[in-house]
Design a protein around this motif. Sequence first.
Motif, short mmCIF file in Angstrom:
data_model
loop_
_atom_site.label_atom_id
_atom_site.label_comp_id
_atom_site.label_asym_id
_atom_site.label_seq_id
_atom_site.Cartn_x
_atom_site.Cartn_y
_atom_site.Cartn_z
N GLY A 273 -4.46 0.84 -2.45
CA GLY A 273 -3.47 0.68 -3.38
C GLY A 273 -3.28 -0.60 -3.75
O GLY A 273 -2.47 -0.99 -4.67
N VAL A 274 -3.74 -1.62 -2.98
CA VAL A 274 -3.36 -2.90 -3.50
C VAL A 274 -4.37 -3.71 -4.31
O VAL A 274 -4.24 -4.85 -4.57
N GLU A 275 -5.51 -2.97 -4.38
CA GLU A 275 -6.64 -3.61 -5.15
C GLU A 275 -6.21 -4.06 -6.58
O GLU A 275 -6.27 -5.06 -7.14
N LEU A 276 -5.49 -3.26 -7.14
CA LEU A 276 -5.01 -3.29 -8.66
C LEU A 276 -4.03 -4.77 -8.45
O LEU A 276 -4.34 -5.50 -9.69
N GLY A 277 -3.15 -4.70 -7.81
CA GLY A 277 -2.56 -5.92 -7.94
C GLY A 277 -3.10 -7.23 -7.60
O GLY A 277 -3.15 -8.25 -8.40
N LYS A 278 -4.24 -7.16 -6.80
CA LYS A 278 -5.12 -8.34 -6.81
C LYS A 278 -5.67 -8.73 -7.88
O LYS A 278 -5.94 -9.95 -8.30
N ARG A 279 -6.30 -7.59 -8.56
CA ARG A 279 -7.16 -7.88 -9.78
C ARG A 279 -6.17 -8.49 -10.77
O ARG A 279 -6.60 -9.64 -11.56
N LEU A 280 -4.85 -8.03 -10.97
CA LEU A 280 -3.90 -8.55 -11.77
C LEU A 280 -3.85 -10.01 -11.50
O LEU A 280 -3.53 -10.79 -12.50
N GLN B 197 0.76 -1.11 -0.01
CA GLN B 197 0.04 0.00 0.01
C GLN B 197 0.77 1.17 -0.15
O GLN B 197 0.71 2.20 -0.75
N LEU B 198 1.79 1.24 0.73
CA LEU B 198 2.84 2.29 0.97
C LEU B 198 3.65 2.55 -0.32
O LEU B 198 3.53 3.71 -0.78
N PHE B 199 4.08 1.48 -1.00
CA PHE B 199 4.90 1.55 -2.16
C PHE B 199 3.92 2.02 -3.33
O PHE B 199 4.57 2.79 -4.26
N LEU C 75 -0.97 4.70 6.76
CA LEU C 75 -0.29 6.04 6.54
C LEU C 75 0.04 6.27 5.25
O LEU C 75 0.02 7.35 4.72
N GLY C 76 0.47 5.01 4.54
CA GLY C 76 0.96 5.25 3.06
C GLY C 76 -0.24 5.45 2.16
O GLY C 76 -0.73 4.35 1.61
#
Lengths: 471, 471
Positions: free
Chosen positions: B435-442, A330-332, B301-302
């Motif tokens: 921010g991590v949703e895209l990675g999961k979809r991919l 998430q931070l990255f 926080l990121g």
Amino acid sequence: MTHLRLSWANTLRPALGATGIDPVELGGDLLERARQARRKVAESAGPGVPGFRDLPGDRAALAAVKEQARLLRPGTRHLVVVGIGGSSLGTEALLSALAPGVLRGSSPPVPDGIRIHVLDNPDPHSARALLDELELEHTVVNVVSKSGGTAETLAGFLVLEEALARALDPEGGTPSRWRDRLLFTTDPEDGLLRRIARRYGVATLPIPPAVGGRFSVLSAVGLFPAAMAGLDPERILSGARQVLEAHDEAGPPASTLALLLHRLHEAPAGQPARPIHVVMPYGDRLRRLALWVQQLWAESLGKRDRVEGKGTGPTPLAAAGAADQHSLLQLFMEGPDDKVVVFVSADDAGPDLVIPSRYPEEEMAAKLAGHGLGELLEVERRATAEALRRAGRPSLHLALEAVDEASVGAFFMLWQLATLHAAAHYGVDPMGQPGVELGKRLTGGLLAGAAGPSPDVLRPEDTGGATWPDP
Amino acid sequence: MTHLRLSWANTLRPALGATGIDPVELGGDLLERARQARRKVAESAGPGVPGFRDLPGDRAALAAVKEQARLLRPGTRHLVVVGIGGSSLGTEALLSALAPGVLRGSSPPVPDGIRIHVLDNPDPHSARALLDELELEHTVVNVVSKSGGTAETLAGFLVLEEALARALDPEGGTPSRWRDRLLFTTDPEDGLLRRIARRYGVATLPIPPAVGGRFSVLSAVGLFPAAMAGLDPERILSGARQVLEAHDEAGPPASTLALLLHRLHEAPAGQPARPIHVVMPYGDRLRRLALWVQQLWAESLGKRDRVEGKGTGPTPLAAAGAADQHSLLQLFMEGPDDKVVVFVSADDAGPDLVIPSRYPEEEMAAKLAGHGLGELLEVERRATAEALRRAGRPSLHLALEAVDEASVGAFFMLWQLATLHAAAHYGVDPMGQPGVELGKRLTGGLLAGAAGPSPDVLRPEDTGGATWPDP
């Protein structure tokens, strides 16, 4: 045969967009910078400074390692490596990758196999747990310290030696019973361990004088535990040699790795500076490679600038894929654009384990069924690199051919060479660690000051009011 | 009784010098900022949002945890926790601190005791090593996923469930034999695990809907494994409750911790910005607390700034004292002045182990003799804080009263509250991880795309020329 592959398309504008590196730079400014760095690296490699580059060709050292392993291996069930920092991280990375069932804390033990323990911290609970676990009559203690006098290592050694002496020589008359179970890996001439070895006849292996602790994994420091674990030290060196030869002929990939990381750190005005270098291996066996890189990079490059005296150097961050996709990603992705991720994986990661089809009515379970766990891991890596790319965040990919001796040896050499190039780019001396001397002196002072703090040392409590609860 | 002590004198000008915080600010600007953050935190704590603050008072949850442990503990030799990120890091931190002999990878096993394994990565080698080690007829599998459908967790569960089913019900007729060895910790209403539990009658423990994964350690997520390890979950909660009550009455220390870290990050013009927050526990049992903080801080926080849409958030770096004095300290001392170190230690760290007097003729050995290993560790911590101070580098010190349930519970609550305050300072929403949703979809797309990459995904290899060796 090639043991490593480095890909950097995801640092370049065609893949990354506006904040990527313009490929034109690669043939212009960056090429010139790379040439300058190569000259500095070549200059620092004079005949008087053998350093880590001579280790892959050091047949005598290899023979000495094999001979000590041949002498000490029979009957040994436990090897304790006592060391800290450069004296332990490389060994842990190496064994964790190539012999996880041998390294305590890495995997369940190989039945009836040797167990290798690394004591890297003066923690009484760890030391006591270790003493409870050891069968002392079948234990070898390998004390590793270049300087010979590192306080934490020495403390661990003294505790273990006393335990060995009591167990193997309870009458106190035959020190050879336990001194024969000791091996010091240290400077060939200097230091406390060398003096003790000379005086009491303890076996030793040398760390060449020009090889600093964090550059020592390809010396007896890493090779002796590797040999005791049943690995082939010769193949580790041959992988390292291949990278070294490729480097000395053409530069890449070590020079490219260093150049790109530096360029992304010190970007032109208007572009984001990326001072945080994330090393993110995919696969549990590769996790500790990132901790080894972290030390190498931090301690070599975290220096005062030679010219301006300002603090410089990137911050290496060790991450673990896929786990840290649920911790740091998430931070990255959305945090400040101040990071470059270096993905590490193995092209041939070994036998996979198929995910069974169990709940076909559930979409996600159906999607996973029939794929391998290792396949999922690799898919996660690629998806993460792609997600970062779409967010305009750069990454590189370092692929080991396999998780084997040659590839891991190549990995070590690659980063050591890259460190020299990076030091040239940053304008710092990659050797030495002057910043930690003050802490060592203060430690000595505090120990000498018996129970209380030395008056020289300010305690937070002394300044008043800056404590909760109020003192 | 107080389970925690926070000291911050080494962030202030009297101790630190010019780049420290002027104490006058503490009564002025910073006090005002703290008030604003407290208002925002209070607003976000409406009655409809129970969240992690309600966990220490949740008697029903505690009773359910104890009841499940009472049912499942007898005859169990292995508990496997399958989870990733927030579903595993808190449990690992908790067990590693309080029951290291129970947690695999943390210490040698307690003889004849229960062994708790955390499977946190889809790594076939780890999974196979785990299967080799388990006695499946004496194994309980606790699958932990708030959403219920995390791919990595699900994959691990499917592999383990199949192994359980084969071992306990080889004829395939009595699924209760192995389903009785499963426990899902998940959302009380939603998700794949919940649906499977309903349909097949698997036991469950709830994660309250308003409690996000990384804020869940004080729910059944952490408490059930703790109870299985023989720890007292009630005392963990009572430590947390004490910090919560102190916070709700007066603010510190959680608000102070967040405020100072933020102030040092976003310093006034002309002062160094310190966006890297190092959490550095001294003592092997406390090491993993830093990894738990790392996730909490990074993922909360990121984020993109609510107002300007810019990426924001500090970078948490997990370090380990004293080991990383030989790895990272050089960078902290002489590298860029962009870090704050939060030292973590225990005032009462338990029984020490005395370093024997063995080589009195050697100065360093003589200096160590008679001191304890734990004493050396604490001296190293104080010396390091003092060395940083003299270099003008700020640090804080968070002291646990002891390494016990109450202090560790207090530690968790402190950082969770501090996260809310920090989020208010940074102007971000601490919940969610968009921010991590895209990675999961991919990942889903790549899995669906069978062997090859989905055409949607650019491979580095496709861009040409940016690979060594040349493809």
